[in-house]
Design a protein around this motif. Structure first.
Motif, PDB file in Angstrom:
ATOM      1  N   HIS A 128       6.774   4.121   1.596  1.00  0.00           N
ATOM      2  CA  HIS A 128       6.784   3.028   0.625  1.00  0.00           C
ATOM      3  C   HIS A 128       8.220   2.711   0.172  1.00  0.00           C
ATOM      4  CE1 HIS A 128       5.212   0.225  -2.257  1.00  0.00           C
ATOM      5  NE2 HIS A 128       5.876   0.820  -3.216  1.00  0.00           N
ATOM      6  N   ALA A 129       9.014   3.744  -0.087  1.00  0.00           N
ATOM      7  CA  ALA A 129      10.406   3.527  -0.489  1.00  0.00           C
ATOM      8  C   ALA A 129      11.186   2.829   0.624  1.00  0.00           C
ATOM      9  CB  ALA A 129      11.067   4.850  -0.861  1.00  0.00           C
ATOM     10  N   TYR A 130      10.942   3.232   1.865  1.00  0.00           N
ATOM     11  CA  TYR A 130      11.595   2.603   3.013  1.00  0.00           C
ATOM     12  C   TYR A 130      11.218   1.122   3.088  1.00  0.00           C
ATOM     13  CZ  TYR A 130      12.713   1.625   7.889  1.00  0.00           C
ATOM     14  OH  TYR A 130      13.203   1.071   9.030  1.00  0.00           O
ATOM     15  N   PHE A 131       9.944   0.846   2.907  1.00  0.00           N
ATOM     16  CA  PHE A 131       9.408  -0.513   2.898  1.00  0.00           C
ATOM     17  C   PHE A 131      10.178  -1.364   1.872  1.00  0.00           C
ATOM     18  CE2 PHE A 131       6.274  -3.396   1.015  1.00  0.00           C
ATOM     19  CZ  PHE A 131       5.683  -3.987   2.108  1.00  0.00           C
ATOM     20  N   LEU A 132      10.292  -0.859   0.654  1.00  0.00           N
ATOM     21  CA  LEU A 132      10.991  -1.605  -0.398  1.00  0.00           C
ATOM     22  C   LEU A 132      12.481  -1.724  -0.115  1.00  0.00           C
ATOM     23  CD1 LEU A 132       9.257  -0.182  -3.601  1.00  0.00           C
ATOM     24  CD2 LEU A 132       8.848  -2.388  -2.491  1.00  0.00           C
ATOM     25  N   ASP A 133      13.094  -0.629   0.323  1.00  0.00           N
ATOM     26  CA  ASP A 133      14.539  -0.641   0.598  1.00  0.00           C
ATOM     27  C   ASP A 133      14.909  -1.653   1.675  1.00  0.00           C
ATOM     28  OD1 ASP A 133      14.900   1.347  -1.291  1.00  0.00           O
ATOM     29  OD2 ASP A 133      15.153   2.952   0.185  1.00  0.00           O
ATOM     30  N   ARG A 134      14.047  -1.863   2.642  1.00  0.00           N
ATOM     31  CA  ARG A 134      14.350  -2.783   3.736  1.00  0.00           C
ATOM     32  C   ARG A 134      13.959  -4.225   3.421  1.00  0.00           C
ATOM     33  NH1 ARG A 134      17.518  -3.371   6.544  1.00  0.00           N
ATOM     34  NH2 ARG A 134      16.546  -3.875   8.521  1.00  0.00           N
ATOM     35  N   LEU A 135      12.819  -4.430   2.723  1.00  0.00           N
ATOM     36  CA  LEU A 135      12.301  -5.790   2.588  1.00  0.00           C
ATOM     37  C   LEU A 135      12.711  -6.503   1.307  1.00  0.00           C
ATOM     38  CD1 LEU A 135       8.771  -5.388   4.182  1.00  0.00           C
ATOM     39  CD2 LEU A 135      10.932  -6.050   5.238  1.00  0.00           C
ATOM     40  N   VAL A 136      12.918  -5.795   0.214  1.00  0.00           N
ATOM     41  CA  VAL A 136      13.324  -6.466  -1.026  1.00  0.00           C
ATOM     42  C   VAL A 136      14.667  -7.179  -0.856  1.00  0.00           C
ATOM     43  CG1 VAL A 136      13.969  -6.120  -3.454  1.00  0.00           C
ATOM     44  CG2 VAL A 136      11.870  -5.078  -2.560  1.00  0.00           C
ATOM     45  N   PRO A 137      15.695  -6.546  -0.267  1.00  0.00           N
ATOM     46  CA  PRO A 137      16.965  -7.271  -0.094  1.00  0.00           C
ATOM     47  C   PRO A 137      16.844  -8.506   0.814  1.00  0.00           C
ATOM     48  CG  PRO A 137      17.314  -4.913   0.189  1.00  0.00           C
ATOM     49  CD  PRO A 137      15.831  -5.133   0.133  1.00  0.00           C
ATOM     50  N   VAL A 138      16.003  -8.438   1.821  1.00  0.00           N
ATOM     51  CA  VAL A 138      15.815  -9.589   2.710  1.00  0.00           C
ATOM     52  C   VAL A 138      15.160 -10.734   1.930  1.00  0.00           C
ATOM     53  CG1 VAL A 138      14.617 -10.439   4.768  1.00  0.00           C
ATOM     54  CG2 VAL A 138      15.691  -8.178   4.784  1.00  0.00           C
ATOM     55  N   ALA A 158      12.868 -10.854  -6.237  1.00  0.00           N
ATOM     56  CA  ALA A 158      12.305 -10.532  -4.921  1.00  0.00           C
ATOM     57  C   ALA A 158      11.199  -9.489  -5.009  1.00  0.00           C
ATOM     58  CB  ALA A 158      13.412 -10.045  -3.985  1.00  0.00           C
ATOM     59  N   TYR A 159      11.410  -8.436  -5.790  1.00  0.00           N
ATOM     60  CA  TYR A 159      10.388  -7.399  -5.915  1.00  0.00           C
ATOM     61  C   TYR A 159       9.099  -7.975  -6.490  1.00  0.00           C
ATOM     62  CZ  TYR A 159       7.784  -3.341  -7.470  1.00  0.00           C
ATOM     63  OH  TYR A 159       6.781  -2.427  -7.685  1.00  0.00           O
ATOM     64  N   GLU A 160       9.229  -8.786  -7.531  1.00  0.00           N
ATOM     65  CA  GLU A 160       8.041  -9.391  -8.153  1.00  0.00           C
ATOM     66  C   GLU A 160       7.304 -10.290  -7.170  1.00  0.00           C
ATOM     67  OE1 GLU A 160       9.554 -11.334 -11.627  1.00  0.00           O
ATOM     68  OE2 GLU A 160       9.568  -9.477 -12.801  1.00  0.00           O
ATOM     69  N   LEU A 161       8.056 -11.062  -6.386  1.00  0.00           N
ATOM     70  CA  LEU A 161       7.425 -11.935  -5.408  1.00  0.00           C
ATOM     71  C   LEU A 161       6.670 -11.115  -4.360  1.00  0.00           C
ATOM     72  CD1 LEU A 161       6.817 -14.680  -4.153  1.00  0.00           C
ATOM     73  CD2 LEU A 161       9.035 -14.555  -2.986  1.00  0.00           C
ATOM     74  N   LEU A 162       7.322 -10.093  -3.814  1.00  0.00           N
ATOM     75  CA  LEU A 162       6.652  -9.262  -2.804  1.00  0.00           C
ATOM     76  C   LEU A 162       5.437  -8.555  -3.396  1.00  0.00           C
ATOM     77  CD1 LEU A 162       9.645  -7.754  -0.808  1.00  0.00           C
ATOM     78  CD2 LEU A 162       8.222  -9.733  -0.253  1.00  0.00           C
ATOM     79  N   ARG A 163       5.564  -8.112  -4.630  1.00  0.00           N
ATOM     80  CA  ARG A 163       4.420  -7.466  -5.302  1.00  0.00           C
ATOM     81  C   ARG A 163       3.284  -8.469  -5.489  1.00  0.00           C
ATOM     82  NH1 ARG A 163       3.803  -2.512  -8.354  1.00  0.00           N
ATOM     83  NH2 ARG A 163       1.566  -2.503  -8.652  1.00  0.00           N
ATOM     84  N   GLY A 164       3.619  -9.691  -5.865  1.00  0.00           N
ATOM     85  CA  GLY A 164       2.598 -10.725  -6.022  1.00  0.00           C
ATOM     86  C   GLY A 164       1.901 -11.039  -4.707  1.00  0.00           C
ATOM     87  N   VAL A 165       2.682 -11.167  -3.644  1.00  0.00           N
ATOM     88  CA  VAL A 165       2.099 -11.404  -2.319  1.00  0.00           C
ATOM     89  C   VAL A 165       1.195 -10.232  -1.941  1.00  0.00           C
ATOM     90  CG1 VAL A 165       2.610 -11.663   0.149  1.00  0.00           C
ATOM     91  CG2 VAL A 165       3.954 -12.936  -1.538  1.00  0.00           C
TER      92      VAL A 165
END
Length: 194
Positions: A128-138, A158-165
């Motif tokens: 999960h940490a890897y997922f966030l570390d790679r995708l939030v910055p993108v 970005a984090y809020e958007l990905l969490r919403g999706v």
């Protein structure tokens, strides 16, 4: 050619074969996980990849290792897609929308991943940490580009958007009438705010 020379010549071929086998296994496992979930029998993955079951265990000693490798591979593909979409020359909002579509597809095809992540298996702890570390910055890069082009409201997180999706994708497994992609499309359209 000496025996050592012939062994050295054969070694790179083995490495190339091993790489091809590993890639075939990742692709086969990803396809099997989409249709049958992460608990699909290993022999089915081996058959899809055209290799023996032993080959799977040589590359991935446990099922958890295989699951993690597949999802890391897919996270990398999703992460690499963001900058590529921005570089295509279209609008940043279009790049963001297309990337969110890829991210949504990634999420709605992960049958059984949430349960696996919560299984207590230490192999999954860093996924999960890897997922966030790679995708939030993108995602942040795409949001910033779209905001700079005045195509979306500034200040989107970005984090809020990905969490919403992610939250919108939760119902996709349990209700065949629920269209997560349509819900995400509505969310992304709402970023424009005009």
């Amino acid at each position: 050619m000496t025996g050592i020379d012939s062994e050295e010549a054969a070694a790179p071929r083995k490495r190339a074969d091993a790489r091809r086998n590993a890639q075939a296994l990742l692709d086969a496992a990803a396809a099997a996980f989409v249709t049958a979930g992460v608990d699909v029998p290993v022999r089915e993955i081996a058959a899809r990849a055209g290799v023996g079951v032993g080959t799977i265990y040589r590359h991935f000693p446990t099922r958890a290792d295989l699951v993690v490798a597949v999802y890391r591979h897919q996270v990398e593909a999703c992460a690499e897609a963001g900058p590529a979409l921005l570089a295509d020359g279209g609008s940043p909002y279009t790049a963001l929308s297309r990337w969110i579509d890829l991210f949504t597809d990634f999420l709605v095809t992960k049958h059984g991943l949430a349960a696996a992540l919560q299984s207590g298996d230490p192999t999954f702890e860093t996924l999960h940490a890897y997922f966030l570390d790679r995708l939030v910055p993108v995602c942040a890069q795409l949001l910033d580009a779209a905001a700079a082009a005045d195509e979306i409201r500034p200040g989107m997180d970005a984090y809020e958007l990905l969490r919403g999706v992610g939250n919108l994708c939760i119902g996709a497994d349990s209700d065949p009438r629920y269209d997560a992609r349509r819900m995400v499309e509505l969310l992304i359209t709402g970023l424009r705010g005009r």
